[in-house]
Write a protein that holds these residues in place. Structure first.
Motif, PDB file in Angstrom:
ATOM      1  N   GLU A 128       4.713  22.547 -24.083  1.00 22.62           N
ATOM      2  CA  GLU A 128       6.154  22.672 -24.313  1.00 22.62           C
ATOM      3  C   GLU A 128       6.467  23.688 -25.411  1.00 22.62           C
ATOM      4  OE1 GLU A 128       8.481  21.510 -22.488  1.00 22.62           O
ATOM      5  OE2 GLU A 128       7.060  20.452 -21.200  1.00 22.62           O
ATOM      6  N   GLY A 129       5.558  23.874 -26.341  1.00 17.14           N
ATOM      7  CA  GLY A 129       5.786  24.822 -27.419  1.00 17.14           C
ATOM      8  C   GLY A 129       5.421  26.253 -27.069  1.00 17.14           C
ATOM      9  N   SER A 130       4.860  26.461 -25.888  1.00 15.87           N
ATOM     10  CA  SER A 130       4.442  27.802 -25.477  1.00 15.87           C
ATOM     11  C   SER A 130       5.398  28.361 -24.431  1.00 15.87           C
ATOM     12  CB  SER A 130       3.016  27.775 -24.904  1.00 15.87           C
ATOM     13  OG  SER A 130       2.691  29.020 -24.332  1.00 15.87           O
ATOM     14  N   GLU A 131       6.188  29.328 -24.831  1.00 14.42           N
ATOM     15  CA  GLU A 131       7.095  29.979 -23.886  1.00 14.42           C
ATOM     16  C   GLU A 131       6.313  30.703 -22.793  1.00 14.42           C
ATOM     17  OE1 GLU A 131      10.740  33.272 -23.963  1.00 14.42           O
ATOM     18  OE2 GLU A 131       9.943  32.434 -25.826  1.00 14.42           O
ATOM     19  N   ILE A 132       5.150  31.205 -23.158  1.00 12.82           N
ATOM     20  CA  ILE A 132       4.322  31.913 -22.181  1.00 12.82           C
ATOM     21  C   ILE A 132       3.854  30.969 -21.083  1.00 12.82           C
ATOM     22  CG2 ILE A 132       2.112  33.099 -21.856  1.00 12.82           C
ATOM     23  CD1 ILE A 132       2.486  34.298 -24.630  1.00 12.82           C
ATOM     24  N   LEU A 133       3.294  29.811 -21.471  1.00 16.80           N
ATOM     25  CA  LEU A 133       2.806  28.863 -20.467  1.00 16.80           C
ATOM     26  C   LEU A 133       3.928  28.350 -19.581  1.00 16.80           C
ATOM     27  CD1 LEU A 133       0.226  26.718 -22.487  1.00 16.80           C
ATOM     28  CD2 LEU A 133      -0.261  28.400 -20.700  1.00 16.80           C
ATOM     29  N   ARG A 134       5.048  28.006 -20.203  1.00 17.53           N
ATOM     30  CA  ARG A 134       6.173  27.506 -19.402  1.00 17.53           C
ATOM     31  C   ARG A 134       6.696  28.588 -18.460  1.00 17.53           C
ATOM     32  NH1 ARG A 134      10.204  26.908 -22.356  1.00 17.53           N
ATOM     33  NH2 ARG A 134       9.416  27.345 -24.461  1.00 17.53           N
ATOM     34  N   GLY A 135       6.718  29.816 -18.915  1.00 22.91           N
ATOM     35  CA  GLY A 135       7.183  30.909 -18.074  1.00 22.91           C
ATOM     36  C   GLY A 135       6.246  31.182 -16.912  1.00 22.91           C
ATOM     37  N   GLN A 136       4.939  31.149 -17.173  1.00 26.26           N
ATOM     38  CA  GLN A 136       3.960  31.355 -16.101  1.00 26.26           C
ATOM     39  C   GLN A 136       4.081  30.277 -15.037  1.00 26.26           C
ATOM     40  OE1 GLN A 136       0.502  31.233 -18.573  1.00 26.26           O
ATOM     41  NE2 GLN A 136       0.424  33.443 -18.899  1.00 26.26           N
ATOM     42  N   ASN A 137       4.205  29.036 -15.490  1.00 28.23           N
ATOM     43  CA  ASN A 137       4.311  27.911 -14.568  1.00 28.23           C
ATOM     44  C   ASN A 137       5.582  27.995 -13.733  1.00 28.23           C
ATOM     45  OD1 ASN A 137       3.043  25.244 -13.852  1.00 28.23           O
ATOM     46  ND2 ASN A 137       5.058  24.507 -14.472  1.00 28.23           N
TER      47      ASN A 137
END
Length: 225
Positions: A128-137
């Motif tokens: 939840e704290g990673s904009e990159i991970l959330r964006g990739q998903n």
């Protein structure tokens, strides 16, 4: 085979005034691949990168932060693998493209088991704290939704199919197949080679086995395909 103790204890000279954060992530991948994620420590990552024990904290405040960076790297590679599979499939057939996303995921997971282990374990990272991970998903999910909607507009999906349920089933299947491969369960569910004892590995390329399972799912998703 014995190993020279001094060679084992000496810190590898990986970091030469380059990108320390990248060197630490690479060291973390090595440690996890060799010993498991439970044995990863900031101190050991620093030792392998050839820096002082306190140096990693200039980039990562905790082991979770380091693992999150590793997961972001993994997500980037997964995105590239999916894009390559989509390029192979082409854009004309939305169902072929939808299947290609699964193929790309499985191919990536088979070739990058350590990265798969981290990116798939939400308890290890700050998703939840990673904009990159959330964006990739979110990007992969949007693409999957768009392809299913395109297939539905062409009248190619089962009439009573709910898109959200199809998305969940697709995700569960591909993730489950990748997890089976990563955890070593695939051989016992593969048909034995001719003349081999029951339960023996077939020797067939794992990717082919997983792709056939995915194709079976696609047949239920779009009867008559």
């Amino acid at each position: 085979m014995t190993q020279d103790k001094h060679a084992e204890d000496a810190p590898p000279r990986r970091y030469h005034h380059g990108d320390l954060a990248e060197a630490l992530v690479a060291a973390a991948v090595e440690i996890i691949a060799e010993k498991g994620v439970e044995q990863l420590s900031m101190r050991e990552a620093a030792r392998r990168a050839g820096v002082s024990p306190g140096a990693p904290f200039r980039h990562f405040r905790s082991k979770t932060a380091l693992l999150t960076a590793l997961a972001e790297q993994a997500g980037g590679r997964l995105t590239e693998a999916v894009a390559a599979a989509l390029a192979e499939a082409g854009e004309a057939d939305p169902l072929a493209a939808f299947e290609a996303i699964g193929v790309g995921y499985l191919r990536w997971a088979l070739r990058n088991p350590t990265h798969f282990q981290i990116v798939s374990s939400r308890a290890l990272v700050d998703f939840e704290g990673s904009e990159i991970l959330r964006g990739q998903n979110a990007a992969i999910r949007r693409r999957m939704v768009g392809l299913l909607e395109a297939a539905r507009s062409q009248g190619r999906l089962a009439e009573d199919l709910k898109l959200e349920e199809a998305l969940l089933a697709a995700r569960a299947l591909v993730y489950g197949l990748a997890r089976m491969a990563a955890d070593g369960h695939l051989p016992e569910w593969s048909p034995p080679a001719e003349g081999a004892a029951a339960g023996a590995a077939s020797g067939e390329d794992p990717e082919r086995r997983l792709r056939r399972a995915l194709r079976l799912f696609m047949g239920a998703l779009a009867p008559g395909r």
